[in-house]
Motif scaffolding. Structure first.
Motif, PDB file in Angstrom:
ATOM      1  N   GLU A 216       8.089   5.583  10.888  1.00 50.24           N
ATOM      2  CA  GLU A 216       6.805   5.134  11.419  1.00 50.24           C
ATOM      3  C   GLU A 216       5.836   4.826  10.276  1.00 50.24           C
ATOM      4  O   GLU A 216       5.582   5.670   9.421  1.00 50.24           O
ATOM      5  CB  GLU A 216       6.215   6.188  12.352  1.00 50.24           C
ATOM      6  CG  GLU A 216       4.944   5.731  13.041  1.00 50.24           C
ATOM      7  CD  GLU A 216       4.538   6.647  14.168  1.00 50.24           C
ATOM      8  OE1 GLU A 216       3.329   6.925  14.277  1.00 50.24           O
ATOM      9  OE2 GLU A 216       5.420   7.109  14.939  1.00 50.24           O
ATOM     10  N   GLY A 217       5.323   3.605  10.274  1.00 51.93           N
ATOM     11  CA  GLY A 217       4.387   3.197   9.235  1.00 51.93           C
ATOM     12  C   GLY A 217       4.992   3.068   7.858  1.00 51.93           C
ATOM     13  O   GLY A 217       4.265   3.053   6.855  1.00 51.93           O
ATOM     14  N   LEU A 218       6.301   2.915   7.772  1.00 57.01           N
ATOM     15  CA  LEU A 218       6.967   2.844   6.469  1.00 57.01           C
ATOM     16  C   LEU A 218       6.466   1.657   5.646  1.00 57.01           C
ATOM     17  O   LEU A 218       6.216   1.769   4.446  1.00 57.01           O
ATOM     18  CB  LEU A 218       8.484   2.733   6.665  1.00 57.01           C
ATOM     19  CG  LEU A 218       9.320   2.748   5.389  1.00 57.01           C
ATOM     20  CD1 LEU A 218       9.376   4.154   4.806  1.00 57.01           C
ATOM     21  CD2 LEU A 218      10.734   2.223   5.657  1.00 57.01           C
ATOM     22  N   VAL A 219       6.333   0.506   6.281  1.00 51.63           N
ATOM     23  CA  VAL A 219       5.841  -0.685   5.584  1.00 51.63           C
ATOM     24  C   VAL A 219       4.321  -0.701   5.747  1.00 51.63           C
ATOM     25  O   VAL A 219       3.777  -1.251   6.706  1.00 51.63           O
ATOM     26  CB  VAL A 219       6.489  -1.965   6.127  1.00 51.63           C
ATOM     27  CG1 VAL A 219       6.010  -3.179   5.334  1.00 51.63           C
ATOM     28  CG2 VAL A 219       8.015  -1.864   6.059  1.00 51.63           C
ATOM     29  N   ASN A 220       3.658  -0.073   4.799  1.00 54.00           N
ATOM     30  CA  ASN A 220       2.209   0.072   4.839  1.00 54.00           C
ATOM     31  C   ASN A 220       1.571  -0.728   3.710  1.00 54.00           C
ATOM     32  O   ASN A 220       2.242  -1.490   3.005  1.00 54.00           O
ATOM     33  CB  ASN A 220       1.827   1.549   4.761  1.00 54.00           C
ATOM     34  CG  ASN A 220       2.426   2.230   3.529  1.00 54.00           C
ATOM     35  OD1 ASN A 220       2.810   1.568   2.561  1.00 54.00           O
ATOM     36  ND2 ASN A 220       2.507   3.552   3.565  1.00 54.00           N
ATOM     37  N   ALA A 221       0.267  -0.550   3.518  1.00 53.30           N
ATOM     38  CA  ALA A 221      -0.444  -1.329   2.503  1.00 53.30           C
ATOM     39  C   ALA A 221       0.113  -1.091   1.107  1.00 53.30           C
ATOM     40  O   ALA A 221       0.260  -2.041   0.314  1.00 53.30           O
ATOM     41  CB  ALA A 221      -1.932  -0.982   2.548  1.00 53.30           C
ATOM     42  N   GLU A 222       0.430   0.154   0.807  1.00 50.04           N
ATOM     43  CA  GLU A 222       0.928   0.472  -0.531  1.00 50.04           C
ATOM     44  C   GLU A 222       2.265  -0.203  -0.802  1.00 50.04           C
ATOM     45  O   GLU A 222       2.473  -0.766  -1.893  1.00 50.04           O
ATOM     46  CB  GLU A 222       1.064   1.988  -0.688  1.00 50.04           C
ATOM     47  CG  GLU A 222      -0.244   2.755  -0.726  1.00 50.04           C
ATOM     48  CD  GLU A 222      -0.900   2.877   0.644  1.00 50.04           C
ATOM     49  OE1 GLU A 222      -2.123   3.117   0.688  1.00 50.04           O
ATOM     50  OE2 GLU A 222      -0.196   2.715   1.674  1.00 50.04           O
TER      51      GLU A 222
END
Length: 325
Positions: A216-222
């Motif tokens: 969940e949320g692995l591909v985030n802004a960072e």
């Protein structure tokens, strides 16, 4: 059990496509009796006697399923909330429909990749204008035989996508938590902890991951900031793995070339979401799994598991409930 037969409940709400399943399942597995309750009261009564169930079992009904030992999910990756804490703690074994539409999702993924590689989103918009505006600049296309793709999740779908990409001459890397051997067509296979080291090297990142507490949320802004500004992102796994606000910002700031998405954090994608209007984004409405034979394949999994359940054999596609997959 009912007499010498195991009772399986098909949980509502029901789909007309599965209306024939009770009779077909009972014919294929004589040791199974199937009921298809319509009301909440009928469902509660049936669950009190059930050994197995097919469908989504809400938390408020779980206490009524005192005998339940097997639950078959109707999807490979069911919607958020399917694996609630009480179900995870319950001794019931859960199986899913993994690998029932691998070919459809892989073909759809390749359609998205090829569309991005050849600039089709732009030409599709030009067609509606109508506008004749050919682009012959060398960087208007992505040469698949000269790029490196990173497939995040090399299960059945990811492995097939990698094989197809390799046929175009693409160098294919993979990231996976379970697989230990690189599938055919892959150059390298990495553990999940190598994701951040691999992202800056990839020209194409394809996400095929299920929705789990870890993805969940692995591909985030960072992580989006680690990608090449010339790279493309494709997501055909589950929408909760990619943060759409972060993706929108990355595209706004020129940190990515383009994106193609079949799944989204919120579905349907709201009509006012800015991704709808971007010329560098290709959107399909969670249809990658569409194709012929899907219902027959799902029934085949249910029949196979029903036979195994009645014979005390290992079930196929058993889920690690704490990981939702």
């Amino acid at each position: 059990m009912t007499g010498d037969r195991h009772l399986l409940v098909m949980l509502p709400p029901h789909d007309q496509r599965t209306a024939s399943w009770p009779a077909r399942l009972e014919s294929a597995v004589p040791a199974i009796r199937v009921v298809r309750p319509e009301t909440r009261e009928e469902t509660i009564e049936a669950l009190g006697r059930a050994d197995a169930a097919y469908g989504t079992l809400p938390a408020e009904l779980l206490p009524h399923a005192g005998r339940l030992r097997w639950l078959q999910s109707p999807q490979a990756g069911p919607p958020p909330g399917f694996y609630y804490p009480e179900l995870v703690r319950h001794p019931v074994r859960v199986t899913n429909m993994r690998d029932t539409y691998t070919d459809h999702v892989a073909a759809h993924t390749m359609a998205l990749v090829l569309a991005l590689a050849r600039g089709l989103p732009r030409y599709m918009r030009d067609q509606l204008a109508p506008l004749w505006a050919p682009d012959w600049s060398p960087d208007s296309v992505i040469p698949l035989s000269e790029i490196r793709a990173l497939i995040v999740g090399t299960g059945a779908v990811g492995a097939e996508v990698g094989r197809l990409l390799a046929a175009f001459g693409t160098e294919v890397d993979g990231i996976d938590a379970r697989q230990t051997v690189a599938p055919p067509g892959f150059t390298r296979l990495h553990r999940p902890e190598r994701l951040e080291a691999c992202l800056p090297e990839a020209d194409l990142v394809i996400v095929t991951l299920p929705h789990t507490p870890h993805t969940e949320g692995l591909v985030n802004a960072e992580r989006l900031a680690m990608m090449k500004p010339t790279a493309c992102l494709v997501n055909v796994g589950r929408g909760q793995t990619v943060r759409l606000d972060a993706l929108t910002e990355a595209l706004d700031k020129g940190r990515l070339r383009a994106a193609a998405l079949d799944v989204f954090e919120t579905e349907p994608l709201p009509a006012d979401h800015p991704l709808w209007r971007r010329p560098d984004v290709l959107i399909t409405p969670h249809v990658a799994g569409a194709g012929p034979h899907a219902d027959e394949r799902r029934l085949a999994v249910l029949v196979d598991n029903a036979k195994r359940f009645t014979e005390g054999k290992p079930l196929v596609n058993e889920v690690e409930k704490a990981n939702w997959y």
